[in-house]
Design a protein around this motif. Structure first.
Motif, PDB file in Angstrom:
ATOM      1  N   ARG A  61       0.826  -0.902  -0.230  1.00  0.00           N
ATOM      2  CA  ARG A  61      -0.093  -0.219  -0.097  1.00  0.00           C
ATOM      3  C   ARG A  61       0.465   1.121  -0.006  1.00  0.00           C
ATOM      4  O   ARG A  61       0.480   2.137  -0.443  1.00  0.00           O
ATOM      5  N   LEU A  62       2.162   1.387   0.476  1.00  0.00           N
ATOM      6  CA  LEU A  62       2.480   2.481   1.156  1.00  0.00           C
ATOM      7  C   LEU A  62       3.812   2.485  -0.178  1.00  0.00           C
ATOM      8  O   LEU A  62       4.181   3.685  -0.764  1.00  0.00           O
ATOM      9  N   ALA A  63       3.826   1.772  -1.473  1.00  0.00           N
ATOM     10  CA  ALA A  63       4.790   1.848  -2.498  1.00  0.00           C
ATOM     11  C   ALA A  63       3.966   2.535  -2.871  1.00  0.00           C
ATOM     12  O   ALA A  63       4.584   3.213  -4.642  1.00  0.00           O
ATOM     13  N   GLU A  64       2.250   1.718  -2.896  1.00  0.00           N
ATOM     14  CA  GLU A  64       1.426   2.363  -4.471  1.00  0.00           C
ATOM     15  C   GLU A  64       1.746   3.599  -3.933  1.00  0.00           C
ATOM     16  O   GLU A  64       1.512   4.776  -4.970  1.00  0.00           O
ATOM     17  N   LEU A  65       1.346   4.382  -2.818  1.00  0.00           N
ATOM     18  CA  LEU A  65       1.516   5.941  -2.912  1.00  0.00           C
ATOM     19  C   LEU A  65       2.578   6.193  -3.104  1.00  0.00           C
ATOM     20  O   LEU A  65       2.263   7.959  -3.656  1.00  0.00           O
ATOM     21  N   SER A  66       3.862   5.860  -2.166  1.00  0.00           N
ATOM     22  CA  SER A  66       4.747   5.749  -2.676  1.00  0.00           C
ATOM     23  C   SER A  66       5.066   6.724  -4.691  1.00  0.00           C
ATOM     24  O   SER A  66       5.962   7.624  -4.777  1.00  0.00           O
ATOM     25  N   GLU A  67       4.390   5.954  -5.465  1.00  0.00           N
ATOM     26  CA  GLU A  67       4.276   6.105  -7.061  1.00  0.00           C
ATOM     27  C   GLU A  67       3.352   7.521  -6.825  1.00  0.00           C
ATOM     28  O   GLU A  67       4.164   8.348  -7.856  1.00  0.00           O
ATOM     29  N   ARG A  68       2.862   7.578  -6.377  1.00  0.00           N
ATOM     30  CA  ARG A  68       1.345   8.674  -6.808  1.00  0.00           C
ATOM     31  C   ARG A  68       2.168   9.726  -6.297  1.00  0.00           C
ATOM     32  O   ARG A  68       2.185  10.494  -6.831  1.00  0.00           O
ATOM     33  N   ILE A  69       2.747   9.321  -5.262  1.00  0.00           N
ATOM     34  CA  ILE A  69       3.272  11.108  -4.749  1.00  0.00           C
ATOM     35  C   ILE A  69       4.014  11.383  -5.494  1.00  0.00           C
ATOM     36  O   ILE A  69       4.350  12.400  -6.084  1.00  0.00           O
ATOM     37  N   PHE A  70       5.115  10.819  -6.562  1.00  0.00           N
ATOM     38  CA  PHE A  70       6.687  11.101  -7.463  1.00  0.00           C
ATOM     39  C   PHE A  70       5.749  11.591  -8.783  1.00  0.00           C
ATOM     40  O   PHE A  70       6.015  12.446  -8.106  1.00  0.00           O
ATOM     41  N   TRP A  71       4.695  10.574  -8.800  1.00  0.00           N
ATOM     42  CA  TRP A  71       3.771  11.532  -9.935  1.00  0.00           C
ATOM     43  C   TRP A  71       2.989  12.943  -9.703  1.00  0.00           C
ATOM     44  O   TRP A  71       3.228  13.910 -10.668  1.00  0.00           O
ATOM     45  N   LEU A  72       2.991  12.978  -8.733  1.00  0.00           N
ATOM     46  CA  LEU A  72       2.295  15.002  -7.845  1.00  0.00           C
ATOM     47  C   LEU A  72       3.035  15.529  -7.520  1.00  0.00           C
ATOM     48  O   LEU A  72       3.629  16.613  -8.524  1.00  0.00           O
ATOM     49  N   THR A  73       3.822  15.532  -7.432  1.00  0.00           N
ATOM     50  CA  THR A  73       5.280  15.392  -7.461  1.00  0.00           C
ATOM     51  C   THR A  73       6.370  16.197  -8.343  1.00  0.00           C
ATOM     52  O   THR A  73       6.359  17.613  -8.884  1.00  0.00           O
ATOM     53  N   GLN A  74       6.301  15.786  -9.474  1.00  0.00           N
ATOM     54  CA  GLN A  74       6.491  15.570 -11.022  1.00  0.00           C
ATOM     55  C   GLN A  74       5.866  16.473 -11.552  1.00  0.00           C
ATOM     56  O   GLN A  74       6.191  17.636 -12.136  1.00  0.00           O
ATOM     57  N   SER A  75       4.734  16.755 -11.635  1.00  0.00           N
ATOM     58  CA  SER A  75       3.871  17.600 -12.140  1.00  0.00           C
ATOM     59  C   SER A  75       3.318  19.174 -11.239  1.00  0.00           C
ATOM     60  O   SER A  75       2.737  19.978 -12.530  1.00  0.00           O
ATOM     61  N   VAL A  76       3.928  19.663 -10.770  1.00  0.00           N
ATOM     62  CA  VAL A  76       3.123  20.433  -9.616  1.00  0.00           C
ATOM     63  C   VAL A  76       3.691  21.546 -10.532  1.00  0.00           C
ATOM     64  O   VAL A  76       5.442  21.457 -10.610  1.00  0.00           O
TER      65      VAL A  76
END
Length: 273
Positions: free
Chosen positions: A258-273
Motif C-alpha cells: 500500500r505504501l509503495a503505491e502511495l509513493s508512486e502516486r506521490i512521485f508523479w504528483l510532485t513532478q507535475s506540480v
C-alpha cells in the motif's frame, strides 16, 4: 487528476496512515495526519545517526574510534552483528554504516551505549522533533529492559518529525557540509528498497532512474519509510503506517504494497506540480 488519485488512495488505505511531503526548501506539498505518533521502529536510528555525527563534529567522538561488541548488546532482529563473536571491535563509521544500510540493531545498541540515552534524547529535543523519543536500547530481553520499557513504552516518532529531520539534514542545519554529504550518501545505500523506491521509474536495466536517500522501519503491524527522492523536482517524503494483520516480513506484506503505491502516486504528483 493525480491529486484526486492520491486522495483516493489515502481514503481507502486499510490501516492508520500518516504522511508528509515537502520540497527541499521546506514547502509542504501535502500531508495527512502528519502529527500522529507512531512506534518509531528503525526510524529512531536517524536521530541516533545525527547525534553521533554531531559528536564527531564537536570532537567528542571520532569515526575511527573502536567500540567493543558485548554480549549484552547483541540482540535479534535486523542486522548481522548478533551472529558475530563477542569481543569484536568496530569503528564508529562501521557501526553507523551497519545501523543504516542493513538496519543492524546490535550496532545501534553499541552506539546508544557510547552516546548515552540522555544525550540522544537531548539532541532530539535540540533539533525540535516534537514527537520523537528514544526509550532505550533496541530489542532488549525483559531482564535488561529499563523501567520505561518494562511498562510497555516504546520509541516514538511522527511523519512531521521525520520530514523535519530530513529537511534539517539536506539544508545543512544539522551538520557540516562534509558530514551532511557523508550521511546522505549513507542513506542512499540503504538496502531496503521495498516502499519509497519500489515503484519509482527505472532504466531499461532495472536501476532506479533517480537516487533515493532513505531509511525504513518495520515491526509487527507497522511499516514505515522516509527519504529524499532526487528527481528533477526533488522532494522529501515520510510514510508511516500501522494496523495490518499481515505480520510477515515479506516483500509483499500488505502495508508495504500500500505504501509503495502511495509513493508512486506521490512521485508523479510532485513532478507535475
Amino acid at each position: 487528476m493525480q491529486q484526486v488519485l492520491l486522495d483516493e488512495l489515502i481514503q481507502r488505505f486499510d490501516g492508520d496512515l500518516s504522511l508528509c511531503v515537502s520540497t527541499m526548501q521546506g514547502e509542504v506539498l501535502f500531508c495527512h495526519q502528519q502529527n500522529h505518533i507512531f512506534k518509531a521502529a528503525s526510524l529512531i536510528k536517524l536521530p541516533i545517526l545525527s547525534c553521533a555525527l554531531q559528536q564527531v563534529q564537536a570532537g567528542q567522538l571520532a569515526m575511527t574510534d573502536r567500540l567493543p561488541l558485548t554480549a549484552e548488546n547483541q540482540v535479534p532482529g535486523a542486522g548481522v552483528l548478533h551472529e558475530m563473536e563477542t569481543g569484536l571491535s568496530l569503528t564508529v563509521q562501521d557501526l553507523l554504516t551497519l545501523m543504516v544500510v542493513v538496519s543492524d540493531n546490535t550496532a545501534t545498541n553499541v552506539l546508544i551505549e557510547r552516546l548515552g540515552l540522555d544525550a540522544i534524547n537531548a539532541h532530539i529535543q535540540h533539533i525540535q522533533l516534537q514527537h520523537t523519543f528514544l526509550v532505550g536500547k533496541l530489542q532488549m530481553p525483559l531482564n535488561l529492559q529499563n523501567d520505561l520499557q518494562k511498562t510497555g513504552q516504546r520509541s516514538t516518532t511522527s511523519a512531521a518529525d521525520m520530514n523535519l529531520w530530513l529537511l534539517s539534514l539536506v539544508q545543512g542545519k544539522l551538520l557540516t557540509p562534509t558530514l551532511s554529504e557523508w550521511a546522505l550518501n549513507l542513506l542512499k545505500k540503504q538496502q531496503d528498497r521495498l516502499v519509497i523506491s519500489r515503484r519509482l521509474p527505472r532504466t531499461s536495466d532495472g536501476e532506479l532512474l533517480y537516487e533515493v536517500a532513505s531509511k525504513s522501519g518495520e515491526i509487527p503491524s507497522h511499516r514505515h519509510d522516509v527519504g529524499i527522492v532526487f528527481a528533477p523536482k526533488p522532494y522529501l517524503v515520510s510514510l508511516l503506517s500501522r494496523g495490518s494483520n499481515d505480520f510477515r516480513e515479506h516483500p509483499d506484506q500488505a502495508l508495504t504494497l500500500r505504501l509503495a503505491e502511495l509513493s508512486e502516486r506521490i512521485f508523479w504528483l510532485t513532478q507535475s506540480v
